[in-house]
Design a protein around this motif. Structure first.
Motif, PDB file in Angstrom:
ATOM      1  N   GLY A 145      69.258   7.164  53.551  1.00 10.88           N
ATOM      2  CA  GLY A 145      70.018   8.066  52.683  1.00 10.88           C
ATOM      3  C   GLY A 145      69.501   8.176  51.268  1.00 10.88           C
ATOM      4  O   GLY A 145      70.046   8.940  50.469  1.00 10.88           O
ATOM      5  N   VAL A 146      68.454   7.417  50.930  1.00 14.05           N
ATOM      6  CA  VAL A 146      67.825   7.530  49.610  1.00 14.05           C
ATOM      7  C   VAL A 146      66.643   8.482  49.750  1.00 14.05           C
ATOM      8  O   VAL A 146      65.650   8.163  50.427  1.00 14.05           O
ATOM      9  CB  VAL A 146      67.343   6.161  49.085  1.00 14.05           C
ATOM     10  CG1 VAL A 146      66.693   6.312  47.708  1.00 14.05           C
ATOM     11  CG2 VAL A 146      68.503   5.172  49.015  1.00 14.05           C
ATOM     12  N   VAL A 147      66.746   9.654  49.130  1.00 16.96           N
ATOM     13  CA  VAL A 147      65.729  10.686  49.305  1.00 16.96           C
ATOM     14  C   VAL A 147      64.408  10.261  48.670  1.00 16.96           C
ATOM     15  O   VAL A 147      64.369   9.757  47.543  1.00 16.96           O
ATOM     16  CB  VAL A 147      66.203  12.024  48.691  1.00 16.96           C
ATOM     17  CG1 VAL A 147      65.100  13.080  48.742  1.00 16.96           C
ATOM     18  CG2 VAL A 147      67.441  12.525  49.423  1.00 16.96           C
TER      19      VAL A 147
ATOM     20  N   THR B 237      57.051  14.449  39.804  1.00 18.94           N
ATOM     21  CA  THR B 237      57.670  15.783  39.814  1.00 18.94           C
ATOM     22  C   THR B 237      59.107  15.785  40.313  1.00 18.94           C
ATOM     23  O   THR B 237      59.822  16.763  40.120  1.00 18.94           O
ATOM     24  CB  THR B 237      56.855  16.743  40.696  1.00 18.94           C
ATOM     25  OG1 THR B 237      56.919  16.289  42.065  1.00 18.94           O
ATOM     26  CG2 THR B 237      55.396  16.804  40.242  1.00 18.94           C
ATOM     27  N   LEU B 238      59.539  14.697  40.993  1.00 22.39           N
ATOM     28  CA  LEU B 238      60.858  14.599  41.631  1.00 22.39           C
ATOM     29  C   LEU B 238      61.027  15.629  42.743  1.00 22.39           C
ATOM     30  O   LEU B 238      62.155  15.984  43.121  1.00 22.39           O
ATOM     31  CB  LEU B 238      61.991  14.718  40.602  1.00 22.39           C
ATOM     32  CG  LEU B 238      62.025  13.607  39.550  1.00 22.39           C
ATOM     33  CD1 LEU B 238      63.169  13.828  38.566  1.00 22.39           C
ATOM     34  CD2 LEU B 238      62.157  12.228  40.194  1.00 22.39           C
TER      35      LEU B 238
ATOM     36  N   VAL C 249      62.382  21.826  47.264  1.00 16.72           N
ATOM     37  CA  VAL C 249      63.605  21.067  46.995  1.00 16.72           C
ATOM     38  C   VAL C 249      63.285  19.878  46.093  1.00 16.72           C
ATOM     39  O   VAL C 249      62.398  19.077  46.394  1.00 16.72           O
ATOM     40  CB  VAL C 249      64.257  20.566  48.300  1.00 16.72           C
ATOM     41  CG1 VAL C 249      65.532  19.791  47.995  1.00 16.72           C
ATOM     42  CG2 VAL C 249      64.551  21.740  49.237  1.00 16.72           C
ATOM     43  N   PHE C 250      64.000  19.783  44.989  1.00 15.43           N
ATOM     44  CA  PHE C 250      63.881  18.671  44.054  1.00 15.43           C
ATOM     45  C   PHE C 250      65.152  17.824  44.167  1.00 15.43           C
ATOM     46  O   PHE C 250      66.189  18.314  44.608  1.00 15.43           O
ATOM     47  CB  PHE C 250      63.720  19.187  42.623  1.00 15.43           C
ATOM     48  CG  PHE C 250      62.448  19.974  42.387  1.00 15.43           C
ATOM     49  CD1 PHE C 250      61.423  19.444  41.625  1.00 15.43           C
ATOM     50  CD2 PHE C 250      62.286  21.248  42.919  1.00 15.43           C
ATOM     51  CE1 PHE C 250      60.257  20.152  41.398  1.00 15.43           C
ATOM     52  CE2 PHE C 250      61.124  21.971  42.712  1.00 15.43           C
ATOM     53  CZ  PHE C 250      60.105  21.415  41.939  1.00 15.43           C
ATOM     54  N   ALA C 251      65.084  16.580  43.745  1.00 14.71           N
ATOM     55  CA  ALA C 251      66.272  15.720  43.838  1.00 14.71           C
ATOM     56  C   ALA C 251      66.372  14.827  42.611  1.00 14.71           C
ATOM     57  O   ALA C 251      65.361  14.449  42.010  1.00 14.71           O
ATOM     58  CB  ALA C 251      66.214  14.865  45.106  1.00 14.71           C
ATOM     59  N   CYS C 252      67.611  14.504  42.240  1.00 13.62           N
ATOM     60  CA  CYS C 252      67.834  13.653  41.064  1.00 13.62           C
ATOM     61  C   CYS C 252      69.196  12.990  41.165  1.00 13.62           C
ATOM     62  O   CYS C 252      70.073  13.427  41.905  1.00 13.62           O
ATOM     63  CB  CYS C 252      67.739  14.485  39.774  1.00 13.62           C
ATOM     64  SG  CYS C 252      68.821  15.927  39.706  1.00 13.62           S
TER      65      CYS C 252
ATOM     66  N   ASP D 126      64.451  16.070  33.599  1.00 12.92           N
ATOM     67  CA  ASP D 126      63.090  16.016  34.136  1.00 12.92           C
ATOM     68  C   ASP D 126      62.896  17.024  35.262  1.00 12.92           C
ATOM     69  O   ASP D 126      61.867  17.705  35.331  1.00 12.92           O
ATOM     70  CB  ASP D 126      62.781  14.609  34.654  1.00 12.92           C
ATOM     71  CG  ASP D 126      62.661  13.583  33.541  1.00 12.92           C
ATOM     72  OD1 ASP D 126      62.458  13.982  32.373  1.00 12.92           O
ATOM     73  OD2 ASP D 126      62.780  12.367  33.834  1.00 12.92           O
ATOM     74  N   VAL D 127      63.892  17.113  36.150  1.00 14.17           N
ATOM     75  CA  VAL D 127      63.815  18.069  37.250  1.00 14.17           C
ATOM     76  C   VAL D 127      63.676  19.496  36.714  1.00 14.17           C
ATOM     77  O   VAL D 127      62.851  20.283  37.195  1.00 14.17           O
ATOM     78  CB  VAL D 127      65.056  17.957  38.161  1.00 14.17           C
ATOM     79  CG1 VAL D 127      65.268  19.234  38.967  1.00 14.17           C
ATOM     80  CG2 VAL D 127      64.914  16.780  39.119  1.00 14.17           C
ATOM     81  N   ALA D 128      64.480  19.840  35.717  1.00 21.01           N
ATOM     82  CA  ALA D 128      64.432  21.189  35.142  1.00 21.01           C
ATOM     83  C   ALA D 128      63.043  21.503  34.587  1.00 21.01           C
ATOM     84  O   ALA D 128      62.482  22.577  34.847  1.00 21.01           O
ATOM     85  CB  ALA D 128      65.493  21.324  34.052  1.00 21.01           C
ATOM     86  N   LEU D 129      62.488  20.578  33.837  1.00 15.83           N
ATOM     87  CA  LEU D 129      61.159  20.801  33.258  1.00 15.83           C
ATOM     88  C   LEU D 129      60.095  20.882  34.341  1.00 15.83           C
ATOM     89  O   LEU D 129      59.175  21.718  34.262  1.00 15.83           O
ATOM     90  CB  LEU D 129      60.838  19.670  32.276  1.00 15.83           C
ATOM     91  CG  LEU D 129      59.494  19.790  31.529  1.00 15.83           C
ATOM     92  CD1 LEU D 129      59.431  21.096  30.729  1.00 15.83           C
ATOM     93  CD2 LEU D 129      59.282  18.586  30.625  1.00 15.83           C
TER      94      LEU D 129
END
Length: 455
Positions: A397-399, A405-406, A413-416, A439-442
């Motif tokens: 369950g931990v992506v 880059t996340l 698909v990004f994750a945070c 960080d994900v946004a950037l």
């Protein structure tokens, strides 16, 4: 008369959940701000996961520029008002303050609250939506990480839509942190700052039910998975279905929704677990009128995961701690009501795969603790079904993400946030989740910019 009595009890319980820490007065804030040395290359900045320019915002308080102070905080931390209240500042910025070696550290958290409280009271417009971009982005989850990502993406000009399964946005802050630490009006103000930038929030919307994963992936140019964590798992012992057994997450959520039960008045309560959620559950039970609250933990005080300030607060509230104690069975009466919990004493053995000493039951140490209610707080489940619906690589369950880059195993698909915390990867703090959202946004912006330049 009974109705009047019930109303008086309800009002008393509600007062017990009013914000615990008082705000600084103007005089106190000015006096504290003028203690700051405004260090060059300040250690407090390095200790802040969102890199707030702490000397700068404090100096602006000292000069009377509260708008500038709030802007300095919120530029770096979109949830600066929440973090001023819930950050373990003694471990982060205040812990790094050079004045620790001379007198006492600057009260950075309360100064941050002072500046952001001004922003909330003044309704000042601090941020504007950026020049329009053509890309559309979906964010699943409106907790700290998702909200931070949304604010940054909106300021970069992207069209952002957030999806929230609950009735209101805010995630952990709205439903999972006790009101006497983080009042809902603070969370609501932070959400409003983000919707004012044009971010759309679809509440009561479950991804995979009200909108399919396939539709989301086809409709949006990028998806941010920021779903956090789920409910508390079962203990796996007999008696969990009895009346008086609570899931700590649901228990705290009810207090945040002002569903303040009087059922615990005068009752004895056992809380299973020793993390921050367990502390919140225990102290909430005290404030709901419980006569005795015990935290049962199968390891020792040294292994507990709750913050030190949470632990100290719980002791001050009257919470008792039973170390090296594990539940075996919850005992009920003929009416199905909890009347006790059978436990066994533990000893610590050899370290396990995670490096922690493994608790081992001591034969013949079984004993019963008389209680009227049990609150389960042994961690939280993960949204594995949703993760697998996106067909993402994960471990329990931990992506799995690219650390730089996340991005997940699906580059779109990004994750945070909590969905990537665990298995020894980072510490699940609100402020850390906020930074990951930034960080994900950037990173999304950089990917889009690189793609447009290569076309």
């Amino acid at each position: 008369m009974a109705m009047i009595h019930d109303k008086m009890i309800a009002e008393k319980l509600k007062r017990n959940f009013e914000e615990l820490e008082p705000a600084l007065t103007s005089y106190e804030a000015m006096e504290e701000a003028n203690r700051c040395l405004y260090c060059y290359d300040a250690a407090c900045i390095k200790a802040c996961p969102t890199s707030i320019d702490i000397p700068k915002f404090i100096k602006k308080i000292a000069s009377g520029n509260l708008k500038g102070s709030a802007l300095t905080i919120l530029q770096a931390n979109p949830l600066g008002a929440s973090c001023a209240r819930v950050c373990p500042t003694e471990e982060l910025c205040e812990g790094a303050c050079v004045l620790n070696h001379q007198s006492k550290p600057i009260d950075i958290g309360r100064l941050q609250r002072y500046a952001t409280d001004w922003a909330m009271a003044s309704s000042a417009s601090l941020f504007k939506k950026g020049a329009p971009q053509q890309k559309q982005i979906a964010i699943v989850g409106t907790g700290p990480a998702g909200l931070a990502a949304a604010r940054e993406l909106a300021c970069l000009g992207y069209q952002v839509t957030m999806y929230e399964a609950e009735e209101q946005a805010g995630g952990l802050g709205r439903y999972g942190i006790v009101a006497f630490r983080l009042p809902n009006d603070v969370v609501e103000w932070e959400v409003e700052q983000i919707t004012n930038l044009g971010v759309k929030i679809r509440t009561n919307t479950v991804v995979g039910q009200h909108i399919s994963v396939e539709e989301m992936l086809s409709r949006y140019d990028a998806v941010v998975l920021a779903v956090g964590m789920g409910a508390v798992p079962n203990l796996g012992i007999k008696g969990e279905d009895l009346t008086g057994v609570y899931d700590a997450i649901s228990f705290i959520k009810d207090t945040k929704l002002d569903n303040l039960t009087s059922d615990l008045i005068g009752k004895r309560v056992a809380v299973i677990g020793a993390g921050n959620t367990a502390i919140d559950g225990a102290t909430s039970a005290i404030r709901l009128g419980a006569s005795n609250v015990k935290i049962l933990y199968r390891r020792t005080e040294e292994e507990m995961t709750a913050y030190e300030f949470e632990y100290e607060f719980a002791k001050q509230e009257g919470v008792q701690f039973e170390w090296l104690t594990a539940p075996v069975k919850i005992i009920g009466n003929d009416d199905g009501q909890v009347v006790g919990i059978e436990c066994v004493k533990m000893m610590l053995g050899e370290p396990g795969a995670d490096g922690r000493q493994k608790p081992i039951p001591i034969e013949g140490s079984e004993h019963v603790i008389a209680v009227d209610a049990v609150i389960k707080a042994i961690g939280q489940s993960r949204y594995t079904q949703l993760i697998e619906a996106f067909d993402l690589k994960h471990e329990w369950g931990v992506v799995t993400v690219n650390e730089e880059t996340l991005q997940t195993s699906n580059p779109k698909v990004f994750a945070c946030g909590d969905v990537i915390f665990g298995n020894g990867q980072g510490e699940a703090m609100v402020v850390t989740a906020v930074q990951q959202g930034k960080d994900v946004a950037l990173n999304i912006h950089n990917v889009f910019q690189a793609t447009s330049q290569s076309v």
